[in-house]
Design an enzyme around this catalytic site. Structure first.
Site, PDB file in Angstrom:
ATOM      1  CD  GLN A 167      -2.488  -1.279   2.873  1.00 45.09           C
ATOM      2  OE1 GLN A 167      -2.006  -1.937   3.668  1.00 45.09           O
ATOM      3  NE2 GLN A 167      -3.463  -0.023   3.276  1.00 45.09           N
ATOM      4  CG  HIS A 187      -2.575   2.727  -2.347  1.00 46.11           C
ATOM      5  ND1 HIS A 187      -2.612   2.681  -0.813  1.00 46.11           N
ATOM      6  CD2 HIS A 187      -3.659   2.173  -2.728  1.00 46.11           C
ATOM      7  CE1 HIS A 187      -3.728   1.883  -0.654  1.00 46.11           C
ATOM      8  NE2 HIS A 187      -4.519   1.791  -2.032  1.00 46.11           N
ATOM      9  CB  CYS A 195       3.953   9.199 -21.438  1.00 40.19           C
ATOM     10  SG  CYS A 195       3.401   9.652 -22.613  1.00 40.19           S
ATOM     11  CB  CYS A 198       3.692   6.074 -24.746  1.00 41.56           C
ATOM     12  SG  CYS A 198       4.458   7.609 -25.452  1.00 41.56           S
ATOM     13  CB  CYS A 225       6.248  11.814 -22.989  1.00 38.83           C
ATOM     14  SG  CYS A 225       6.732  10.359 -23.712  1.00 38.83           S
ATOM     15  CB  CYS A 228       4.543  11.109 -27.726  1.00 38.05           C
ATOM     16  SG  CYS A 228       3.796  11.203 -26.002  1.00 38.05           S
ATOM     17  CB  SER A 270      -4.729  -0.657  10.049  1.00 34.27           C
ATOM     18  OG  SER A 270      -5.196   0.171   8.566  1.00 34.27           O
ATOM     19  CG  ASN A 297      -0.644  -3.855  12.465  1.00 32.87           C
ATOM     20  OD1 ASN A 297       0.278  -3.242  11.871  1.00 32.87           O
ATOM     21  ND2 ASN A 297      -1.805  -3.505  12.915  1.00 32.87           N
ATOM     22  CG  LEU A 298       3.226  -2.821  17.282  1.00 31.40           C
ATOM     23  CD1 LEU A 298       3.703  -1.483  17.609  1.00 31.40           C
ATOM     24  CD2 LEU A 298       3.608  -3.920  18.124  1.00 31.40           C
TER      25      LEU A 298
END
EC number: 2.3.1.286
Length: 400
Positions: A167, A187, A195, A198, A225, A228, A270, A297-298
């Site tokens: 993520q 993400h 570009c 293209c 680009c 192009c 999470s 994980n905490l």
């Protein structure tokens, strides 16, 4: 009364009665709430009678209190004691050895050791904003792959990990040495602009944060680009957006990996966002055929009840124990071997002013003996992506 219904004065009177009842109800709620905050032994007889007459309000307020306490507990960070953590890591090591197809899902928690804040931890971005506190911008150019990043890269090298779904936008998986084909950065990546004119999309890796001029629904970076001339865009998927780019999101590989996985290891996430992607959890399969889930994980995650094992510990601590258990050495990170410098496309003449973010640069010191720097053939001696914050490289005289 008018033929069409109540008169204006009657409507006003009815509205006053309604508001009075609402205010009385609110006052009753406040009274009951104050009484419930007292210990039972401290309540007067009159207060006891009021509670007995307000069973519905008492039930509602007690339900609210339980929900608040539940949410508070979910936000607390819990650490397993050292011996319990070692026992769990031994179990995890067995799962890693026996996995036929292991996929790793990573979140912001694996980068906190690189001084990049997470989102929902005690000092996370969302946590601070909910408390009305300001969030300072982190200088990500100083961040380097953590022990966890380097461990994952070694596990992939040893063919114990087949794919990584992240993520994070910080680019640290790429900089740890993981090949791009083995990563799905759902993400985006702050060092990559593309570009889309293209075909296939042309990708430009940079050594600076390309998102300086971009924001939600505004992705053009201000550069063009080289092929192009079309405007380049960043690859970041903001909250409220849907990622459509092929790379570096690599959704196709993420989905394929999830469908093949018999084991999933979640590190530092999470899972509140990842849980919304059913393709990553094989939800169309019966429970008995879904991958075994291991979570590090905490804090609480919405997938805890599905997990074969939950480890409450910091990612670096768990990965250090895991690598020791597997008998694998964790390679140290070296900027001289950071792949981003060989992958990067240099800025063209006249593009140096298109950003003001600090550029990544290699250490000014010589590489350690036996350590060779990544190729520099594409790096201009002056300007370009060596630019701001870096010193000019000078050619050394040949020793005869």
């Amino acid at each position: 009364m008018a033929a069409g219904g109540p008169s204006r004065s009657e409507r006003k009177a009815a509205e006053r009665v309604r508001r009075l009842r609402e205010e009385q109800q609110r006052e009753r709620l406040r009274q009951v709430s104050r009484i419930l905050r007292k210990a039972a032994a401290e309540r007067s007889a009159e207060e006891g009678r009021l509670l007995a007459e307000s069973e519905d309000l008492v039930t509602e307020l007690q339900g609210r209190s339980r929900r608040r306490e539940g949410l508070k507990r979910r936000q607390e960070e819990v650490c397993d004691d050292p011996e319990e953590l070692r026992r769990k890591v031994r179990e995890l090591a067995g799962a890693v050895r026996n996995a036929k197809y292991l996929v790793v899902y990573t979140g912001a928690g694996i980068s906190t050791a690189a001084s990049i804040p997470d989102y929902r931890g005690p000092n996370g971005v969302w946590t601070l904003l909910q408390k009305g506190r300001s969030v300072s911008a982190a200088d990500l150019s100083e961040a380097e792959p953590t022990l966890t990043h380097m461990s994952i890269a070694r596990l992939h090298e040893q063919k114990l990990v087949q794919h990584v779904v992240s993520q994070n936008c910080d680019g640290l998986h790429l900089r740890s040495g993981l090949p791009q084909t083995a990563i799905s950065e759902l993400h985006g990546n702050m060092y990559i602009e593309v570009c889309t004119a293209c075909t296939p999309n042309r990708e430009y890796v940079r050594v600076f944060d390309v998102t300086e001029r971009t924001a939600l629904h505004r992705h053009q970076t201000g550069r063009a680009c080289h092929k192009c001339g079309a405007q380049l865009r960043d690859t970041i998927v903001h909250f409220g957006e849907r990622g459509t780019l092929g790379q570096p999101l690599n959704w196709e590989a993420a989905t394929e990996a999830a469908s093949k996985a018999d084991t999933i290891l979640c590190l530092g996430s999470s899972l509140k966002v990842l849980k919304k992607y059913p393709r990553l959890w094989c939800m169309t399969k019966p429970p008995s055929r879904r991958p075994k889930l291991y979570i590090v994980n905490l804090q609480w995650t919405p997938k805890d009840d599905w997990a074969a094992l939950k480890l409450h510990g910091k990612c670096d601590d768990v990965m250090q124990l895991l690598m020791d258990e597997l008998g694998l050495e964790i390679p140290p990170y070296s900027r001289w071997q950071d792949p981003i410098f060989s992958l990067a496309t240099p800025l063209r003449a006249g593009e140096e002013g298109t950003h003001s973010r600090k550029s990544l640069c290699r250490s000014r010191e010589e590489p350690p003996p036996g350590e060779r720097a990544a190729p520099l053939s594409s790096a201009p001696v002056l300007g370009g992506w060596f630019g701001r914050g870096c010193t000019k490289r000078t050619k050394r005289k040949k020793v005869t």
